[in-house]
Write a protein that holds these residues in place. Structure first.
Motif, PDB file in Angstrom:
ATOM      1  N   ILE A  16       0.864  -1.174   0.000  1.00  0.00           N
ATOM      2  CA  ILE A  16       0.000   0.000   0.000  1.00  0.00           C
ATOM      3  C   ILE A  16       0.900   1.223   0.000  1.00  0.00           C
ATOM      4  CG2 ILE A  16      -1.811   1.234   1.232  1.00  0.00           C
ATOM      5  CD1 ILE A  16      -2.686  -1.426   2.392  1.00  0.00           C
ATOM      6  N   LYS A  21      -2.670   3.981  -2.600  1.00  0.00           N
ATOM      7  CA  LYS A  21      -2.979   3.038  -3.674  1.00  0.00           C
ATOM      8  C   LYS A  21      -2.407   1.673  -3.341  1.00  0.00           C
ATOM      9  CE  LYS A  21      -3.812   5.723  -7.754  1.00  0.00           C
ATOM     10  NZ  LYS A  21      -3.070   6.610  -8.620  1.00  0.00           N
ATOM     11  N   LEU A  22      -3.208   0.665  -3.605  1.00  0.00           N
ATOM     12  CA  LEU A  22      -2.757  -0.698  -3.392  1.00  0.00           C
ATOM     13  C   LEU A  22      -2.219  -1.259  -4.694  1.00  0.00           C
ATOM     14  CD1 LEU A  22      -5.709  -2.302  -1.495  1.00  0.00           C
ATOM     15  CD2 LEU A  22      -3.354  -2.729  -0.935  1.00  0.00           C
ATOM     16  N   LEU A  31      -7.450  -4.267  -8.985  1.00  0.00           N
ATOM     17  CA  LEU A  31      -7.941  -3.528  -7.829  1.00  0.00           C
ATOM     18  C   LEU A  31      -9.423  -3.249  -7.949  1.00  0.00           C
ATOM     19  CD1 LEU A  31      -4.970  -1.079  -7.378  1.00  0.00           C
ATOM     20  CD2 LEU A  31      -5.379  -3.251  -6.252  1.00  0.00           C
ATOM     21  N   THR A  32      -9.773  -2.200  -8.629  1.00  0.00           N
ATOM     22  CA  THR A  32     -11.195  -1.852  -8.701  1.00  0.00           C
ATOM     23  C   THR A  32     -11.934  -2.666  -9.740  1.00  0.00           C
ATOM     24  OG1 THR A  32     -10.574  -0.073 -10.177  1.00  0.00           O
ATOM     25  CG2 THR A  32     -10.943   0.502  -7.878  1.00  0.00           C
ATOM     26  N   ALA A 238      -9.381  -8.353  -4.719  1.00  0.00           N
ATOM     27  CA  ALA A 238     -10.531  -8.557  -3.831  1.00  0.00           C
ATOM     28  C   ALA A 238     -10.988 -10.018  -3.832  1.00  0.00           C
ATOM     29  CB  ALA A 238     -11.680  -7.649  -4.251  1.00  0.00           C
ATOM     30  N   CYS A 309     -17.561  -0.978  -5.254  1.00  0.00           N
ATOM     31  CA  CYS A 309     -17.804  -1.400  -3.874  1.00  0.00           C
ATOM     32  C   CYS A 309     -18.718  -0.396  -3.181  1.00  0.00           C
ATOM     33  CB  CYS A 309     -16.493  -1.547  -3.111  1.00  0.00           C
ATOM     34  SG  CYS A 309     -16.789  -2.211  -1.469  1.00  0.00           S
ATOM     35  N   GLN A 331     -12.473   1.272   1.913  1.00  0.00           N
ATOM     36  CA  GLN A 331     -12.700   1.237   0.462  1.00  0.00           C
ATOM     37  C   GLN A 331     -12.526   2.620  -0.153  1.00  0.00           C
ATOM     38  OE1 GLN A 331     -12.888  -1.355  -1.368  1.00  0.00           O
ATOM     39  NE2 GLN A 331     -13.227  -2.953   0.138  1.00  0.00           N
ATOM     40  N   THR A 335      -8.451   1.340  -0.866  1.00  0.00           N
ATOM     41  CA  THR A 335      -8.531   0.619  -2.158  1.00  0.00           C
ATOM     42  C   THR A 335      -9.025   1.544  -3.271  1.00  0.00           C
ATOM     43  OG1 THR A 335     -10.852  -0.082  -2.042  1.00  0.00           O
ATOM     44  CG2 THR A 335      -9.254  -1.465  -0.897  1.00  0.00           C
ATOM     45  N   LYS A 336      -9.713   2.616  -2.911  1.00  0.00           N
ATOM     46  CA  LYS A 336     -10.343   3.532  -3.886  1.00  0.00           C
ATOM     47  C   LYS A 336     -11.412   2.813  -4.716  1.00  0.00           C
ATOM     48  CE  LYS A 336      -7.005   6.695  -3.132  1.00  0.00           C
ATOM     49  NZ  LYS A 336      -7.121   7.955  -2.488  1.00  0.00           N
ATOM     50  N   GLY A 337     -11.911   1.722  -4.176  1.00  0.00           N
ATOM     51  CA  GLY A 337     -12.928   0.962  -4.912  1.00  0.00           C
ATOM     52  C   GLY A 337     -14.349   1.388  -4.567  1.00  0.00           C
TER      53      GLY A 337
END
Ligand code: LMG
Ligand code: NDP
Ligand code: PMR
Length: 401
Positions: A16, A21-22, A31-32, A238, A309, A331, A335-337
């Motif tokens: 991370i 950002k992951l 990611l997303t 995820a 998400c 989130q 993760t920004k998801g």
């Protein structure tokens, strides 16, 4: 400190960065919901491609219509100008429209003035209240009772829908239950493990019965949508958070999923979180099998999607309070998801009615600019052999074969 505790849970393949950002070292992992190649494409597409190439790949680039714009204008190849002028309101049935994504989608569709939404819900009063609370007008929706945890109720719903004499133009299989903290399985009216019984088997019967009604509709773009998820796709980060989805050879499903032999599709020990993820794999496989069997013959568009998400919905109602507290900020900032219910509703509404999302057999996702793209499913969630077997076993369980 709390964050550090969470970070320490991550395996060494995942890091991370300071900006939140992951990244993962795995090429396939996403990611997303974007595979890394898609990330690249989404970021660079407007600068790398010529305008002509952009038009060819995605007609929206040339029209300037933003991805989240909801429009019920039929695509040029599906409706003549005469049809356009006289096009009636469409009717969309949405299961589980009493909260979360389903409610937000119902609202987004109703707001266009071009849709009548049939809210197919297990709790009639809750659905009525929910529709009012988001400001939907009476003439834009009808609440009808549907409990997907009972095949009898599914059949009754289909009967009452037919008696209402509305045409069916779009079916959205959205409802779901998630039981991450259950130690023991619970069961549907017919005795199937609840998550797979509701999310997959209930929708499987519903979609099979309502396919006939969709066929009869004269609407220019008829669609059947089954909501999928990133967490069922093991080609994403995820989807690699344990427990991972895995249907195995479907031995548990074939033996009835009733807890006698097993309550898990793969025949293993009960795990509520896995049962949910497995059910999402079933949803995505079913969409593709419907596409293979019926798209050409019926012209119906079959699609699935991961809307992002939506960390605030009722889906997490059975999770521990600490999870419900931390999941949305996790989130949003890490993760920004994260997407809001409203944004997710607009995304699903696009899959219902946007002419540019009319392709069949697609699993849609959105990048961080909220532009839609055709995403790749994991190996298991796109396994045609498994989809066929799942179809045949499911037919037996719901009494269609
Ligand atoms: C289970 O736990 C639950 O037990 C279950 O009930 C259900 O909820 C399930 O997936 C849903 O999850 C998962 C558990 C295991 O993760 C957590 O519990 C994380 C929460 C930790 C919270 C601790 C509190 C401290 C405060 C944290 C503060 C901020 C952060 C908030 C976070 C909120 C929750 C998200 O998790 C693990 O085992 C470790 C994590 C694993 C990371 C993912 C691994 C990715 C691997 C990628 C490479 C894989 C390689 C395979 C390649 C194949 C490709 C084809
Ligand atoms: P919610 O819990 O807010 O909504 C689920 C809906 O399903 C509710 O309306 C619920 O009814 C209904 N439902 C549950 N069981 C039954 C049943 N037996 N019969 C009829 N309806 C039932 O969750 P979400 O909005 O988040 O979930 C909607 C969809 O989105 C699901 O398919 C989920 O898998 C998917 N999804 C969600 C994501 C997220 O991050 N939240 C991400 C990816 C996909 P009631 O109101 O009565 O409880
Ligand atoms: Mg996840 C970019 C990474 C990402 C995304 C988009 C999601 C979506 N999750 C991601 C990462 C992680 N999650 C990481 C690194 C962890 C470990 C800390 C993690 C954990 C986690 C848990 C415990 N995530 C969860 C849970 C749940 O209980 C949710 C679940 O799996 O339900 C089945 C969940 C989810 N994560 C998501 C999404 C969309 C969910 C909701 C599940 C769904 O609707 O399918």
């Amino acid at each position: 400190m709390a964050l550090q505790a969470a970070y320490s849970l991550l395996p060494s393949t995942v890091s991370i960065h300071k900006e939140g950002k992951l990244t993962a070292s795995l090429k396939e992992t996403t990611l997303t919901g974007l595979s890394f190649s898609n990330h690249l494409r989404a970021d660079k597409i407007s600068t790398l491609l010529t305008a002509k190439e952009q038009r060819r790949q995605n007609p929206r680039f040339s029209t300037g219509i933003r991805a989240q714009t909801v429009t019920a204008t039929p695509p040029a190849n599906e409706a003549s100008p005469e049809q356009k002028k006289t096009q009636r309101k469409g009717t969309a049935v949405i299961t589980g429209a009493s909260s979360g994504l389903g409610l937000a989608t119902a609202k987004a569709l109703a707001d266009t003035g071009k849709w009548h939404v049939v809210m197919a819900c297990r709790n009639f009063l809750k659905a009525e209240k929910a529709a009012k609370s988001v400001g939907m007008s009476k003439e834009d929706y009808t609440v009808m009772h549907l409990d997907l945890a009972s095949l009898e109720s599914v059949k009754q719903f289909v009967d009452s829908f037919r008696r209402s004499e509305r045409a069916l133009d779009v079916l959205v299989c959205n409802a779901a239950v998630y039981q991450p903290t259950a130690k023991e399985p619970s069961f549907t009216a017919e005795g199937f493990e609840l998550s797979v019984g509701t999310n997959h088997l209930g929708h499987f019967l519903l979609s099979r019965l309502l396919l006939d009604d969709l066929k009869k509709s004269d609407y220019p773009s008829k669609r059947m949508i089954i909501v999928g998820s990133i967490t069922g796709n093991t080609n994403t980060l995820a989807g690699n958070v344990p427990p991972k989805a895995n249907l195995g050879d479907l031995r548990g499903l074939a033996s009835g999923l009733n807890g006698q032999n097993s309550s898990m599709i793969d025949g293993g020990e009960y795990d509520g979180a896995k049962a949910y993820k497995d059910s999402k794999v079933c949803n995505m496989l079913t969409m593709q099998e419907l596409h293979r069997r019926y798209h050409e013959e019926t012209g119906v568009t079959f699609a699935s999607l991961y809307p992002g998400c939506i960390a605030t919905t009722g889906l997490f109602r059975e999770h521990i309070p600490l999870f419900r507290l931390l999941f949305p900020p996790f989130q949003k900032y890490i993760t920004k998801g994260y997407v809001s219910e409203e944004e997710a509703g607009k995304r699903l509404a696009q899959v219902v009615s946007d002419p540019s999302l009319g392709k069949s057999g697609v699993y849609w996702s959105w990048n961080n600019n909220s532009s839609s793209f055709e995403n790749q499913l994991s190996k298991e969630a796109s396994d045609a052999e498994k989809a066929k077997k799942l179809w045949e076993v499911s037919e037996k369980l719901v009494g269609l074969a």
